[in-house]
Design an enzyme around this catalytic site. Structure first.
Site, PDB file in Angstrom:
ATOM      1  CG  ASP A  56      34.128  38.521  39.408  1.00 24.35           C
ATOM      2  OD1 ASP A  56      34.960  37.599  39.475  1.00 24.35           O
ATOM      3  OD2 ASP A  56      34.427  39.714  39.571  1.00 24.35           O
ATOM      4  CG  ASP A  63      37.582  36.521  44.938  1.00 23.44           C
ATOM      5  OD1 ASP A  63      37.672  36.132  46.105  1.00 23.44           O
ATOM      6  OD2 ASP A  63      38.140  35.935  43.987  1.00 23.44           O
TER       7      ASP A  63
END
Ligand SMILES: O=P(O)(O)OC[C@H]1O[C@H](O[C@H]2O[C@H](CO)[C@@H](O)[C@H](O)[C@H]2O)[C@H](O)[C@@H](O)[C@@H]1O
Length: 298
Positions: free
Chosen positions: A119, A121
């Site tokens: 991922d 953020d």
């Protein structure tokens, strides 16, 4: 042959990875053996399925439960106490870094292809107030570059793919933006993929004009709310609550939902202090993972 999750960690950077591999090995720690609380956001790489609360229902109880859920989803991080740091240090001694053991990991996987899904953020970059300022550190970039030399590596994000690329700037990676609705392989092709054809998959392209229209409406309808930020993520959009007074969250959520009522083909989901507007198609980050595994020939 059993498949196990392997958690690997690096004491220098504080990075943790969870890798599905075919066999267990004494070299590694299973997912059940979690480390003590780490140094904070942005220091871990994890592969986790985010719990999304659907809020398309009509009653205000749903809005309230969503607001509570959003508060809980992004709690304030406190500095770890000296005692916790000691725990972490001794845990790190017992669980040496896997970032220096890629050869051993590959050997333990007994010929199975390991693929890295990351991922962006809160994983490669710290969570910050301004989404345009969520930069990753050079050290993190160097680690991801090293990772990609050993394993096919993909970044899967809710953001617009181009935006993620502008932060990461590693051409050798796969990128799946817009919650997996915009998938692209390395521009120069990949040493891992069979066949010369570059990967590009956009299952929600028909929604592009609709998302653009909704984005503009949301910008307009929320402009008087102090601190709000609407982000166009190409095949989806985000309304950021992080800088909005919490007392206004319920009201803002109602406003966002009122716009969505005109768009039955769109749905609302909740993330970290953010409401996300997405097409109702049966496609998400999980499907993007399956697609990439398939195109890598696994
Ligand atoms: O599912 P994700 O890939 O984690 O994407 C969800 C949202 O990520 C970004 O917002 C989050 O990070 C921002 C920067 O740190 C932070 O300000 C925000 O509060 C977080 O929700 C992105 O900006 C959003 O568009 C995504 O929906």
């Amino acid at each position: 042959m059993t498949q196990q999750n392997v958690v690997v960690s690096d004491p220098k950077s504080g990075i943790n990875l969870t890798i599905p591999v075919s066999n267990s090995s004494a070299l590694f720690t299973t997912a059940a053996q979690k480390p003590p609380p780490g140094p904070g956001p942005g220091s871990c790489i994890t592969i986790s399925r985010k719990t999304l609360v659907e809020i398309n229902g009509n009653n205000s109880a749903r809005i309230n439960s969503w607001v509570e859920s959003m508060r809980a989803s992004s709690p304030t991080h406190h500095k770890s106490s000296p005692a916790l740091s000691d725990d972490l240090n001794s845990w790190m001694v017992q669980h040496p870094s896997a970032l220096d053991m890629f050869e051993q990991i590959i050997s333990a996987s007994k010929g199975k292809q390991i693929v890295m899904f990351l991922d962006y953020d809160g994983t490669l970059s710290p969570i910050v107030e301004d989404p345009d300022q969520a930069f990753m550190s050079d050290a993190m970039r160097a680690t991801v570059r090293k990772l990609a030399r050993y394993f096919p590596t993909a970044i899967v994000s809710g953001r617009c793919r181009d935006k993620v690329y502008s932060f990461v700037r590693l051409a050798e990676l796969y990128y799946a933006g817009s919650h997996g609705m915009d998938i692209k392989g390395p521009s120069k092709g990949s040493k891992y993929k069979k066949g010369a054809q570059a990967v590009l998959f956009q299952p929600a392209s028909e929604f592009l004009p609709m998302i653009d229209e909704v984005y503009k409406k949301l910008v307009d309808i929320t402009k008087s709310t102090e601190g709000v930020r609407v982000e166009n993520n190409k095949f989806c959009a985000s309304v950021h609550f992080r800088c909005v007074d919490e007392k206004k969250w319920g009201e803002l959520a109602q406003v966002v939902r009122s716009v969505l009522k005109e768009y039955p083909k769109l749905r609302l989901t909740q993330g970290r202090k953010v409401l996300e507007i997405r097409p109702t198609i049966k496609w998400d980050k999980g499907k993007a993972l399956e697609f990439l595994l398939e195109s890598l020939g696994n």
